[in-house]
Design a protein around this motif. Structure first.
Motif, PDB file in Angstrom:
ATOM      1  N   ASP A  42     -27.146 -38.566  27.300  1.00 57.81           N
ATOM      2  CA  ASP A  42     -27.123 -39.998  27.575  1.00 57.81           C
ATOM      3  C   ASP A  42     -28.564 -40.478  27.483  1.00 57.81           C
ATOM      4  N   PRO A  43     -29.019 -40.880  26.284  1.00 59.59           N
ATOM      5  CA  PRO A  43     -28.209 -41.263  25.126  1.00 59.59           C
ATOM      6  C   PRO A  43     -27.855 -40.085  24.210  1.00 59.59           C
ATOM      7  N   GLY A  44     -26.662 -40.181  23.614  1.00 59.05           N
ATOM      8  CA  GLY A  44     -26.235 -39.180  22.639  1.00 59.05           C
ATOM      9  C   GLY A  44     -24.739 -38.994  22.644  1.00 59.05           C
ATOM     10  N   ILE A  45     -24.287 -38.071  23.472  1.00 57.42           N
ATOM     11  CA  ILE A  45     -22.839 -37.820  23.561  1.00 57.42           C
ATOM     12  C   ILE A  45     -22.113 -39.095  23.980  1.00 57.42           C
ATOM     13  N   ASP A  46     -22.757 -39.904  24.824  1.00 58.95           N
ATOM     14  CA  ASP A  46     -22.140 -41.182  25.225  1.00 58.95           C
ATOM     15  C   ASP A  46     -21.920 -42.079  24.012  1.00 58.95           C
TER      16      ASP A  46
ATOM     17  N   THR B  70     -27.921 -24.440  31.680  1.00 57.41           N
ATOM     18  CA  THR B  70     -27.356 -25.450  32.578  1.00 57.41           C
ATOM     19  C   THR B  70     -26.442 -26.388  31.794  1.00 57.41           C
ATOM     20  N   ALA B  71     -25.632 -27.127  32.514  1.00 54.55           N
ATOM     21  CA  ALA B  71     -24.796 -28.146  31.864  1.00 54.55           C
ATOM     22  C   ALA B  71     -25.685 -29.187  31.191  1.00 54.55           C
ATOM     23  N   MET B  72     -26.816 -29.499  31.832  1.00 56.06           N
ATOM     24  CA  MET B  72     -27.758 -30.463  31.253  1.00 56.06           C
ATOM     25  C   MET B  72     -28.337 -29.922  29.949  1.00 56.06           C
ATOM     26  N   ALA B  73     -28.732 -28.637  29.936  1.00 56.50           N
ATOM     27  CA  ALA B  73     -29.290 -28.038  28.714  1.00 56.50           C
ATOM     28  C   ALA B  73     -28.249 -28.000  27.605  1.00 56.50           C
ATOM     29  N   LYS B  74     -26.997 -27.699  27.970  1.00 55.00           N
ATOM     30  CA  LYS B  74     -25.917 -27.647  26.962  1.00 55.00           C
ATOM     31  C   LYS B  74     -25.651 -29.023  26.365  1.00 55.00           C
ATOM     32  N   THR B  75     -25.496 -30.024  27.240  1.00 52.33           N
ATOM     33  CA  THR B  75     -25.088 -31.350  26.757  1.00 52.33           C
ATOM     34  C   THR B  75     -26.222 -32.107  26.077  1.00 52.33           C
ATOM     35  N   VAL B  76     -27.466 -31.768  26.401  1.00 52.53           N
ATOM     36  CA  VAL B  76     -28.604 -32.365  25.688  1.00 52.53           C
ATOM     37  C   VAL B  76     -28.906 -31.559  24.419  1.00 52.53           C
ATOM     38  N   GLY B  77     -28.960 -30.232  24.553  1.00 57.00           N
ATOM     39  CA  GLY B  77     -29.428 -29.378  23.460  1.00 57.00           C
ATOM     40  C   GLY B  77     -28.449 -29.151  22.335  1.00 57.00           C
ATOM     41  N   LEU B  78     -27.158 -28.986  22.662  1.00 56.09           N
ATOM     42  CA  LEU B  78     -26.180 -28.672  21.602  1.00 56.09           C
ATOM     43  C   LEU B  78     -26.031 -29.784  20.565  1.00 56.09           C
ATOM     44  N   PRO B  79     -25.866 -31.048  20.972  1.00 56.71           N
ATOM     45  CA  PRO B  79     -25.771 -32.085  19.932  1.00 56.71           C
ATOM     46  C   PRO B  79     -27.030 -32.192  19.078  1.00 56.71           C
ATOM     47  N   VAL B  80     -28.200 -31.960  19.688  1.00 48.99           N
ATOM     48  CA  VAL B  80     -29.456 -31.956  18.920  1.00 48.99           C
ATOM     49  C   VAL B  80     -29.415 -30.844  17.873  1.00 48.99           C
ATOM     50  N   ALA B  81     -28.992 -29.655  18.299  1.00 48.41           N
ATOM     51  CA  ALA B  81     -28.956 -28.497  17.403  1.00 48.41           C
ATOM     52  C   ALA B  81     -27.945 -28.694  16.272  1.00 48.41           C
ATOM     53  N   ILE B  82     -26.764 -29.173  16.610  1.00 47.92           N
ATOM     54  CA  ILE B  82     -25.709 -29.377  15.609  1.00 47.92           C
ATOM     55  C   ILE B  82     -26.148 -30.416  14.578  1.00 47.92           C
ATOM     56  N   ALA B  83     -26.731 -31.520  15.068  1.00 48.54           N
ATOM     57  CA  ALA B  83     -27.219 -32.572  14.159  1.00 48.54           C
ATOM     58  C   ALA B  83     -28.311 -32.027  13.236  1.00 48.54           C
ATOM     59  N   THR B  84     -29.215 -31.226  13.800  1.00 48.80           N
ATOM     60  CA  THR B  84     -30.320 -30.644  13.018  1.00 48.80           C
ATOM     61  C   THR B  84     -29.783 -29.830  11.839  1.00 48.80           C
ATOM     62  N   LEU B  85     -28.807 -28.984  12.115  1.00 51.70           N
ATOM     63  CA  LEU B  85     -28.250 -28.121  11.066  1.00 51.70           C
ATOM     64  C   LEU B  85     -27.480 -28.948  10.032  1.00 51.70           C
TER      65      LEU B  85
ATOM     66  N   TYR C 291     -21.023 -38.813  14.035  1.00 53.06           N
ATOM     67  CA  TYR C 291     -20.354 -38.447  15.291  1.00 53.06           C
ATOM     68  C   TYR C 291     -19.133 -37.553  15.115  1.00 53.06           C
ATOM     69  N   GLU C 292     -18.404 -37.729  14.020  1.00 49.87           N
ATOM     70  CA  GLU C 292     -17.146 -36.987  13.889  1.00 49.87           C
ATOM     71  C   GLU C 292     -17.349 -35.463  13.831  1.00 49.87           C
ATOM     72  N   PRO C 293     -18.189 -34.964  12.915  1.00 55.35           N
ATOM     73  CA  PRO C 293     -18.382 -33.503  12.875  1.00 55.35           C
ATOM     74  C   PRO C 293     -19.077 -32.950  14.116  1.00 55.35           C
ATOM     75  N   ILE C 294     -19.981 -33.727  14.702  1.00 55.50           N
ATOM     76  CA  ILE C 294     -20.706 -33.228  15.888  1.00 55.50           C
ATOM     77  C   ILE C 294     -19.763 -33.134  17.086  1.00 55.50           C
ATOM     78  N   LEU C 295     -18.939 -34.155  17.306  1.00 54.54           N
ATOM     79  CA  LEU C 295     -17.977 -34.112  18.420  1.00 54.54           C
ATOM     80  C   LEU C 295     -16.983 -32.966  18.243  1.00 54.54           C
TER      81      LEU C 295
END
Length: 456
Positions: A128-132, A389-404, A425-429
């Motif tokens: 937040d911002p991101g997954i939101d 942490t949940a914070m590391a997962k929800t912040v870091g994973l979308p960043v990583a997926i978008a990067t790739l 958003y579709e492939p990342i979600l």
């Protein structure tokens, strides 16, 4: 091997780096983690053969340019105000860039040049911002595609402590930057829309105007308004919407107790307190109360803020050792906010085996074929431990997926942007879902506060 440069190895980068290292064999990646602390970078790499830890002084232009020049894509996990120099270097050397931070005005100004050079600068792609953004736009686009008209959008996010680690009266522990928690809501009135009427809540009233939410099996929560919900009218294409509200989630009762600090002035960051270094917690609390040689600090505070002795708020304040004559502040020239942060860290720092929890809920009200409908979409993510942490997962994973996906050419649209387009958003979600970050949607009765707009 394609080189991904991650600048910044702080807490929220653990899941990001692990995801990229896990993908490094199949995707032919080498991950370079740069941080001012070599030890921190090495811990995140954890001896992986496709990772390299380096130390970089981000303020050293030569050092910074050298590592950026060698990268195929750059991920900046630095504090928000440090992204700009990285972005300018990326423009110079023709590198795509990803960051979880809000787009600044200065970053926005790089858009024209980024488009001209066919570069993607993806911002706001964390939690937040991101997954939101992504989860909201997916539902909003689906409603529009059916011919529906958006009437209401409310969005709430909170970083909390997991139920199994919830062992204090506040039902809260720090899961991200404590300073941001202490200063939350300052800097202007909260602004939002309710049934076509603009509403404003000044800071000194913010924590007494809360919404109540129920989220799955996790029970009731409350939310206080974020500072500016109105900017999302344009971002999400909701210019005609009647209700637009974004808020921060806490457990019920937190905001009423937090309001004590606001009313006393303990969250103020605009001046320093004399001799703060040698002050006890009790003296700090007393410094905000009227002089009275006959009454104790406890009695003065209860009288000043009209707190009954059997009120749970009182128990919450006592739990924090606010009245301790033995605990020392130990911070020289500190502001009230800095001292309060120190006091809260004593009680609200996650213990080694504690887990955190991210909670997000969106409400979408819309009209379709003459009828009003509402969708409630909720997501809860529990951390694994103090590293993942949940914070590391929800912040870091979308960043990583978008990067790739940018690196692989699956996300193509150039420019300085946020993830509100379907291509993003579709492939990342979909991939977040595979990693346990799932939104559960259900239809609920339309929550029109005042359908005929007579009273609002």
């Amino acid at each position: 091997m394609r080189n991904i440069l991650v600048i910044g190895a702080g807490r929220s980068s653990s899941s990001l780096i692990t995801y990229l290292l896990t993908k490094s064999y199949s995707e032919k990646l080498h991950i370079t983690v740069a941080d001012v602390s070599l030890n921190l970078a090495q811990n995140k790499i954890n001896g992986h053969e496709n990772g390299t830890a380096i130390t970089v002084d981000i303020f050293n232009k030569e050092e910074r340019e050298k590592v950026i020049q060698q990268a195929d894509i750059v991920v900046s996990m630095l504090p928000a105000h440090l992204h700009l120099n990285v972005a300018k270097d990326c423009l110079t050397f023709g590198k795509n860039m990803v960051t979880a931070s809000y787009i600044s005005k200065e970053m926005k100004q790089l858009n024209e040049e980024a488009v001209a050079k066919n570069l993607i600068f993806m911002n706001e792609i964390g939690l937040d911002p991101g997954i939101d953004h992504m989860s909201a736009m997916q539902v909003i686009d689906n409603i529009r595609n059916q011919g529906g008209k958006m009437l209401l959008f409310e969005s709430f996010t909170g970083g909390l402590v997991a139920p199994e680690s919830d062992d204090n009266l506040w039902n809260y522990k720090f899961t991200w930057n404590p300073r941001n928690v202490v200063l939350a809501g300052q800097g202007g009135a909260a602004k939002f829309l309710q049934e076509g009427t603009y509403k404003y809540i000044p800071y000194h009233k913010l924590f007494r105007r809360t919404e109540i939410l129920t989220i799955g099996d996790y029970g009731k929560f409350e939310a206080y308004a974020n500072r500016d919900s109105l900017k999302y009218k344009n971002v999400y294409g909701l210019d005609d919407i009647l209700t637009l509200y974004r808020g921060t989630i806490r457990r019920v009762g937190f905001s009423r107790a937090w309001n004590v600090f606001v009313q006393l002035g303990m969250t103020d960051d605009s001046y320093t307190i004399e001799d703060s270094e040698n002050m006890s917690y009790r003296e700090f609390t007393n410094s905000f109360l009227a002089y009275n040689p006959n009454d104790s600090v406890e009695l003065k505070l209860r009288h000043y803020l009209k707190i009954d002795q059997d009120d749970i708020i009182w128990e919450k304040l006592v739990e924090l050792d606010l009245f301790s004559p033995y605990k020392k502040v130990g911070l020289a020239n500190a502001t009230p906010a800095q001292i309060l942060e120190k006091i809260l860290k004593d009680s609200w720092t996650l213990k080694e085996d504690d887990k955190d929890m991210i909670v997000m809920q969106h409400l979408f009200g819309y009209e379709l074929d003459g009828e009003k409908h509402q969708i409630e979409s909720s997501m809860v993510c529990i951390g694994d431990n103090q590293v993942y942490t949940a914070m590391a997962k929800t912040v870091g994973l979308p960043v990583a997926i978008a990067t790739l996906k940018i690196l692989n050419g699956e996300i193509k649209t150039p420019g300085v942007q946020i993830p509100i387009n379907k291509e993003v958003y579709e492939p990342i979600l979909a991939e977040l879902k595979e990693n346990g970050i799932v939104f559960n949607e259900k239809k609920v009765p339309y929550l029109g506060y005042n359908p005929h707009n007579i009273l609002g």
